[in-house]
Design an enzyme around this catalytic site. Sequence first.
Site, mmCIF file in Angstrom:
data_model
loop_
_atom_site.group_PDB
_atom_site.id
_atom_site.type_symbol
_atom_site.label_atom_id
_atom_site.label_comp_id
_atom_site.label_asym_id
_atom_site.label_seq_id
_atom_site.Cartn_x
_atom_site.Cartn_y
_atom_site.Cartn_z
ATOM 1 N N GLU A 75 -3.806 9.102 -8.272
ATOM 2 C CA GLU A 75 -4.412 8.767 -6.979
ATOM 3 C C GLU A 75 -5.428 9.819 -6.518
ATOM 4 O OE1 GLU A 75 -0.839 6.465 -7.603
ATOM 5 O OE2 GLU A 75 -1.151 8.652 -7.602
ATOM 6 N N PHE A 100 1.043 6.058 -1.516
ATOM 7 C CA PHE A 100 0.388 7.018 -2.399
ATOM 8 C C PHE A 100 -0.914 7.534 -1.789
ATOM 9 C CE2 PHE A 100 2.418 4.267 -5.914
ATOM 10 C CZ PHE A 100 3.642 4.871 -5.705
ATOM 11 N N ARG A 183 -1.498 -8.695 0.829
ATOM 12 C CA ARG A 183 -1.900 -9.226 -0.468
ATOM 13 C C ARG A 183 -1.085 -10.468 -0.829
ATOM 14 N NH1 ARG A 183 1.642 -9.129 -4.334
ATOM 15 N NH2 ARG A 183 -0.007 -9.767 -5.761
#
Length: 329
Positions: A75, A100, A183
């Site tokens: 990340e 993250f 999502r």
Amino acid sequence: MRTEPKARLKTSAMIASFADPGQKTAPAPFGHALVKAARENERIAGLTADLGKYTDMHIFAQAYPERFFQMGMAEQLLFGAAAGMAQAGLVPFASTYAVFAARRAYDFLCLDIAEPNLNVNIVGGLPGLATGYGPSHQATEDMAIFRGMPNLTIVDPCDPVDIEQAVPQLAASGGPTYLRLLRGNVPTVLDEYDYTFELGKAKVLRGGNDVVFVSSGLMTMRALAAAKELAAHNVDPAVVHTPTIKPFDAATVLAEVDTDRLVITLENHTVVGGLFETVASAAVRAGISRRILPIGLPDEFLHAGALPTLHERYGLTVERIKQTVLAEL
């Protein structure tokens, strides 16, 4: 005597969809919105940290493979590369799980992206209580972490209408942004209202005489549903949708808060550092003395389990919202 086994409810701890059975949904709205925006802006690029399928970035990757970059489970590298792309004149959208982005890569976001005020668009999947995988994946405090970062715009969309309209505005905004991603098959609700997304603006979706719901994210969907059910109890709630958490549209929200009605904030986030404290702070600064009641996640690490069960446990369901209102009136 042979008996047929009872049907078992199939669910998953990793479930990311919060759609009710039979509810109207749109598939992968972020991915399709990014593809549409990229047709009109050749500078848009997409990056992810091994989570293309789980942040709907795979839609963009299929449409524009030459503009897609898979950075692997790294990340910090993801956001460092996005910063370099922005320095070179591109408009990167970089996706990973919200935990993250907020916890693991904060320093890279702060110093590589926010401090030079680069046009990098951070897309955080599974915000708040959008998974049952427990504290390692539940980004219950992401907005609290990011609200203190200068230059960063924070958007908490309700549905595909918000997402589809927000993406091109985020690309054009100039500085860094953080989008709390919904999502998969995302419920569509805002098309039933006279609504358009405007970056930095709150909107009154529904007027009401008894209660004011100030909400963001998926909790606006729940606020609207609770308002309809409360009508059967002769309770008339207003709903104010605040998709942009920072910068905050205090003028629109406080105009609704500064009345004799019961004021309740609703957010898919801990009650520490998110929408509730944003509204309360704005009210205090304006000299408004009103009790504001929060509906949100507690200041604790949450349990793992099936998402519907967890939403009921932590008070995010329509029924729990309705019970809270009736107990207060």
